[in-house]
Design a protein around this motif. Structure first.
Motif, PDB file in Angstrom:
ATOM      1  N   VAL A 117       0.838  -1.191   0.000  1.00 13.29           N
ATOM      2  CA  VAL A 117       0.000   0.000   0.000  1.00 13.29           C
ATOM      3  C   VAL A 117       0.881   1.253   0.000  1.00 13.29           C
ATOM      4  O   VAL A 117       0.706   2.159  -0.825  1.00 13.29           O
ATOM      5  N   VAL A 175       1.234   3.899  -3.087  1.00 12.75           N
ATOM      6  CA  VAL A 175       0.854   5.299  -2.876  1.00 12.75           C
ATOM      7  C   VAL A 175       2.031   6.204  -3.228  1.00 12.75           C
ATOM      8  O   VAL A 175       1.865   7.235  -3.892  1.00 12.75           O
ATOM      9  N   GLU A 176       3.230   5.816  -2.805  1.00 14.41           N
ATOM     10  CA  GLU A 176       4.411   6.609  -3.126  1.00 14.41           C
ATOM     11  C   GLU A 176       4.650   6.653  -4.638  1.00 14.41           C
ATOM     12  O   GLU A 176       4.872   7.728  -5.205  1.00 14.41           O
ATOM     13  N   GLY A 204       1.277   8.018  -6.475  1.00 16.27           N
ATOM     14  CA  GLY A 204       1.070   9.386  -5.997  1.00 16.27           C
ATOM     15  C   GLY A 204       2.161  10.320  -6.481  1.00 16.27           C
ATOM     16  O   GLY A 204       1.900  11.479  -6.807  1.00 16.27           O
ATOM     17  N   VAL A 259      -3.737  13.653  -3.266  1.00 18.99           N
ATOM     18  CA  VAL A 259      -2.464  12.926  -3.129  1.00 18.99           C
ATOM     19  C   VAL A 259      -1.635  13.526  -2.002  1.00 18.99           C
ATOM     20  O   VAL A 259      -1.022  12.805  -1.205  1.00 18.99           O
ATOM     21  N   LEU A 313      -2.776  12.262   1.269  1.00 19.62           N
ATOM     22  CA  LEU A 313      -2.286  10.893   1.467  1.00 19.62           C
ATOM     23  C   LEU A 313      -0.821  10.890   1.911  1.00 19.62           C
ATOM     24  O   LEU A 313      -0.432  10.114   2.783  1.00 19.62           O
TER      25      LEU A 313
END
Length: 133
Positions: free
Chosen positions: A51, A55-56, A59, A72, A75
């Motif tokens: 996850v 996301v990194e 994003g 983003v 997050l």
């Protein structure tokens, strides 16, 4: 000349996006299983490594191109809070000589928070959808 605030936001957005993208990429290139194992070893469920890395990675790309910048960025703030609270806070702001402290995480969090509040429309995909007539 473009608004100087938009130029500043563009710089923050692209640099932060690149840095997060690179962090996510390294997690996958180094073998995500290593990160999964490390997460497990510190009491975080291993699947969260996927996850966080996604996301990194995704994003980061989104920020670079200016897509969903505010979402983003929120997050990324959440990721940095998680990193600081679960891992880095115990070793201090500057670290303990064996592990880095949370100073970089704090800087990333501040950059992301600034973008979450202000957005960044200059040279962004978002600006294509937010045209003001």
């Amino acid at each position: 000349m473009e608004n100087k605030h938009e130029i500043g936001a563009l710089i923050l957005r692209v640099v932060l996006g690149f840095l997060f993208f690179y962090h996510g990429l390294v997690k996958f290139q180094g073998g995500i299983e290593n990160t999964v194992g490390w997460f497990d070893s510190i009491g975080i469920p291993g699947f969260m490594a996927y996850v966080v890395a996604l996301v990194e990675l995704l994003g980061g790309i989104a920020l670079i191109i200016g897509f969903a910048t505010k979402i983003v960025s929120v997050l990324f703030v959440v990721l940095m809070i998680g990193a600081i609270v679960s891992v880095k806070f115990a070793v201090g702001l500057l670290g303990n000589g064996q592990m880095a402290g949370y100073e970089l995480d704090l800087a990333f969090m501040a950059m992301a928070a600034a973008l979450a509040f202000t957005g960044s429309n200059l040279y962004s995909v978002d600006s294509l959808f937010n045209k003001k007539d």
